[in-house]
Design a protein around this motif. Structure first.
Motif, PDB file in Angstrom:
ATOM      1  N   ASP A  61      -1.211 -17.854   1.530  1.00  0.00           N
ATOM      2  CA  ASP A  61      -2.443 -17.309   0.964  1.00  0.00           C
ATOM      3  C   ASP A  61      -2.847 -15.944   1.491  1.00  0.00           C
ATOM      4  OD1 ASP A  61      -2.578 -19.595  -0.501  1.00  0.00           O
ATOM      5  OD2 ASP A  61      -4.120 -20.564   0.729  1.00  0.00           O
ATOM      6  N   PHE A  62      -2.211 -15.438   2.554  1.00  0.00           N
ATOM      7  CA  PHE A  62      -2.564 -14.104   3.022  1.00  0.00           C
ATOM      8  C   PHE A  62      -2.351 -13.119   1.874  1.00  0.00           C
ATOM      9  CE2 PHE A  62      -2.065 -10.062   5.179  1.00  0.00           C
ATOM     10  CZ  PHE A  62      -2.973 -10.138   6.228  1.00  0.00           C
ATOM     11  N   PRO A  63      -3.309 -12.222   1.633  1.00  0.00           N
ATOM     12  CA  PRO A  63      -3.220 -11.324   0.464  1.00  0.00           C
ATOM     13  C   PRO A  63      -1.888 -10.570   0.407  1.00  0.00           C
ATOM     14  CG  PRO A  63      -5.396 -11.188   1.443  1.00  0.00           C
ATOM     15  CD  PRO A  63      -4.580 -12.026   2.369  1.00  0.00           C
ATOM     16  N   LEU A  64      -1.372 -10.413  -0.814  1.00  0.00           N
ATOM     17  CA  LEU A  64      -0.061  -9.807  -1.013  1.00  0.00           C
ATOM     18  C   LEU A  64      -0.096  -8.285  -1.005  1.00  0.00           C
ATOM     19  CD1 LEU A  64       1.398 -12.109  -3.817  1.00  0.00           C
ATOM     20  CD2 LEU A  64       2.147 -11.993  -1.437  1.00  0.00           C
ATOM     21  N   THR A  65      -1.225  -7.698  -1.390  1.00  0.00           N
ATOM     22  CA  THR A  65      -1.263  -6.253  -1.603  1.00  0.00           C
ATOM     23  C   THR A  65      -2.403  -5.608  -0.832  1.00  0.00           C
ATOM     24  OG1 THR A  65      -2.737  -6.427  -3.516  1.00  0.00           O
ATOM     25  CG2 THR A  65      -0.341  -6.588  -3.940  1.00  0.00           C
ATOM     26  N   ALA A  66      -2.296  -4.281  -0.672  1.00  0.00           N
ATOM     27  CA  ALA A  66      -3.377  -3.524  -0.042  1.00  0.00           C
ATOM     28  C   ALA A  66      -4.649  -3.638  -0.862  1.00  0.00           C
ATOM     29  CB  ALA A  66      -2.961  -2.067   0.112  1.00  0.00           C
ATOM     30  N   GLU A  67      -4.507  -3.679  -2.169  1.00  0.00           N
ATOM     31  CA  GLU A  67      -5.684  -3.804  -3.045  1.00  0.00           C
ATOM     32  C   GLU A  67      -6.394  -5.132  -2.803  1.00  0.00           C
ATOM     33  OE1 GLU A  67      -3.066  -0.744  -4.413  1.00  0.00           O
ATOM     34  OE2 GLU A  67      -2.650  -2.866  -4.023  1.00  0.00           O
ATOM     35  N   ALA A  97      11.151 -12.413  -5.398  1.00  0.00           N
ATOM     36  CA  ALA A  97      10.750 -11.137  -4.800  1.00  0.00           C
ATOM     37  C   ALA A  97       9.235 -10.988  -4.843  1.00  0.00           C
ATOM     38  CB  ALA A  97      11.410  -9.988  -5.541  1.00  0.00           C
ATOM     39  N   LEU A  98       8.641 -10.670  -3.701  1.00  0.00           N
ATOM     40  CA  LEU A  98       7.199 -10.483  -3.590  1.00  0.00           C
ATOM     41  C   LEU A  98       6.935  -9.268  -2.709  1.00  0.00           C
ATOM     42  CD1 LEU A  98       6.044 -14.175  -2.995  1.00  0.00           C
ATOM     43  CD2 LEU A  98       5.635 -12.811  -5.050  1.00  0.00           C
ATOM     44  N   PRO A  99       5.713  -8.711  -2.737  1.00  0.00           N
ATOM     45  CA  PRO A  99       5.402  -7.557  -1.887  1.00  0.00           C
ATOM     46  C   PRO A  99       5.597  -7.874  -0.405  1.00  0.00           C
ATOM     47  CG  PRO A  99       3.726  -7.824  -3.581  1.00  0.00           C
ATOM     48  CD  PRO A  99       4.595  -9.041  -3.651  1.00  0.00           C
ATOM     49  N   ASN A 100       5.988  -6.850   0.346  1.00  0.00           N
ATOM     50  CA  ASN A 100       6.097  -6.957   1.800  1.00  0.00           C
ATOM     51  C   ASN A 100       4.685  -6.855   2.380  1.00  0.00           C
ATOM     52  OD1 ASN A 100       6.310  -6.212   4.593  1.00  0.00           O
ATOM     53  ND2 ASN A 100       8.440  -5.648   4.246  1.00  0.00           N
ATOM     54  N   ARG A 101       4.187  -7.957   2.936  1.00  0.00           N
ATOM     55  CA  ARG A 101       2.786  -7.975   3.372  1.00  0.00           C
ATOM     56  C   ARG A 101       2.551  -7.153   4.633  1.00  0.00           C
ATOM     57  NH1 ARG A 101       1.243 -14.296   2.227  1.00  0.00           N
ATOM     58  NH2 ARG A 101       3.310 -14.623   3.138  1.00  0.00           N
ATOM     59  N   LEU A 102       3.594  -6.860   5.407  1.00  0.00           N
ATOM     60  CA  LEU A 102       3.417  -5.949   6.534  1.00  0.00           C
ATOM     61  C   LEU A 102       3.178  -4.529   6.022  1.00  0.00           C
ATOM     62  CD1 LEU A 102       6.141  -7.167   9.057  1.00  0.00           C
ATOM     63  CD2 LEU A 102       3.872  -8.116   8.575  1.00  0.00           C
ATOM     64  N   GLU A 103       3.884  -4.141   4.984  1.00  0.00           N
ATOM     65  CA  GLU A 103       3.640  -2.841   4.361  1.00  0.00           C
ATOM     66  C   GLU A 103       2.261  -2.803   3.711  1.00  0.00           C
ATOM     67  OE1 GLU A 103       6.872  -2.107   1.690  1.00  0.00           O
ATOM     68  OE2 GLU A 103       8.326  -1.786   3.313  1.00  0.00           O
ATOM     69  N   SER A 104       1.828  -3.923   3.161  1.00  0.00           N
ATOM     70  CA  SER A 104       0.502  -3.979   2.542  1.00  0.00           C
ATOM     71  C   SER A 104      -0.600  -3.772   3.577  1.00  0.00           C
ATOM     72  CB  SER A 104       0.311  -5.316   1.816  1.00  0.00           C
ATOM     73  OG  SER A 104       1.246  -5.461   0.764  1.00  0.00           O
ATOM     74  N   ILE A 105      -0.429  -4.354   4.781  1.00  0.00           N
ATOM     75  CA  ILE A 105      -1.404  -4.132   5.854  1.00  0.00           C
ATOM     76  C   ILE A 105      -1.448  -2.650   6.217  1.00  0.00           C
ATOM     77  CG2 ILE A 105      -1.910  -4.568   8.283  1.00  0.00           C
ATOM     78  CD1 ILE A 105      -0.750  -7.410   7.855  1.00  0.00           C
ATOM     79  N   ARG A 106      -0.287  -2.057   6.420  1.00  0.00           N
ATOM     80  CA  ARG A 106      -0.233  -0.625   6.752  1.00  0.00           C
ATOM     81  C   ARG A 106      -0.932   0.213   5.691  1.00  0.00           C
ATOM     82  NH1 ARG A 106       5.423   1.583   5.638  1.00  0.00           N
ATOM     83  NH2 ARG A 106       4.537   1.255   3.556  1.00  0.00           N
ATOM     84  N   ASP A 107      -0.662  -0.060   4.417  1.00  0.00           N
ATOM     85  CA  ASP A 107      -1.241   0.735   3.333  1.00  0.00           C
ATOM     86  C   ASP A 107      -2.741   0.489   3.203  1.00  0.00           C
ATOM     87  OD1 ASP A 107       1.344   1.566   2.941  1.00  0.00           O
ATOM     88  OD2 ASP A 107       1.702   0.316   1.174  1.00  0.00           O
TER      89      ASP A 107
END
Length: 251
Positions: A61-67, A97-107
């Motif tokens: 459930d942790f959000p997938l995207t920066a948005e 395939a899903l967004p990289n949530r570590l990259e989402s945190i950074r963004d």
């Protein structure tokens, strides 16, 4: 009316499987536990709306995207390894395939969000380097760089934090705090502020990434590294409230 502030905490939960051996026979028991209550209570007392995701819940459930993360003024990772966020069940089990949530945190931080990493056995690098944040997108957002190996510093004798710089995070707090029983060794980036130390090492480091702010707290928010005298300390709630407020640009 003061605008309600929202913060997401992910981690601070664990399951223990025990084997009880009694002569020829044995049996197993399983126990689930959470260590978030001191931090959660402190933030709620400071006016924060806390959304808590234990590690097994955050996996999905942790959000997938920066948005999606932008629904929160700040995000805290505490004792939750990078793999939990990288390996969504749909990716690990179903090869989706899903967004990289570590990259989402950074963004999310670069776009103006607040971010806090709290130390433990599975944050920063952690025990046997299993936290696995070194070299990741999350490290880019942090105000510190990380070792590539087990970064724990166990101090069972106790080590007393000291304020090392004037900063809104420690405004109004006494200079010497109750002892901690361990921490992760972190290295401040050139443009970051070392706010508090344990011995010769940083305890609290604050900095910016893009339009946002991030804080590294190198020890735990609860036992065992933060023993009862620390979590029961009169300055505990004020410290975490000010860490959260600063990360979100409120002070």
């Amino acid at each position: 009316m003061t605008e309600r502030r929202r913060i997401l905490i992910a981690g601070e939960s664990w399951t223990v499987h025990s084997i009880h051996q009694k002569g020829f026979d044995s049996f197993t028991t399983t126990e689930y536990a959470e260590g978030v209550r001191w931090l959660k209570d402190a933030l709620e007392a400071g006016g924060w709306e806390v959304v808590y995701q234990p590690a097994h819940v955050a996996a999905r459930d942790f959000p997938l995207t920066a948005e999606a993360l932008s629904a929160f003024d700040s995000v805290i990772l505490s004792d939750i390894g990078a793999n939990t966020l990288l390996l969504h069940p749909d990716t690990f089990v179903r090869s989706k395939a899903l967004p990289n949530r570590l990259e989402s945190i950074r963004d999310y931080v670069a776009a103006g969000g607040g971010f806090i990493m709290v130390g433990g056995y599975l944050t920063f690098q952690g025990i046997e380097a299993k936290g696995q944040y070194a070299g990741s997108a999350v490290e880019e957002a942090l105000p510190v760089t990380l070792d590539r190996f087990d970064d724990r510093r166990e101090t069972p004798q106790g080590i007393v934090p000291k304020v090392s710089a004037s900063h809104p995070i420690v405004e109004g707090l006494e200079n010497v705090w109750p002892a901690l029983l361990g921490y992760n060794r972190i290295w401040p980036k050139d443009d970051a502020a070392v706010v508090a130390t344990v011995g010769d090492d940083p305890l609290i480091v604050a900095g910016t990434h893009g339009k946002g702010r991030s804080v590294a707290f190198a020890s735990d928010c609860g036992p065992h590294w933060a023993p009862p005298p620390f979590v029961e300390w009169s300055g505990y709630a004020k410290l975490w409230q000010q860490i959260a407020d600063w990360s979100a640009g409120r002070i």
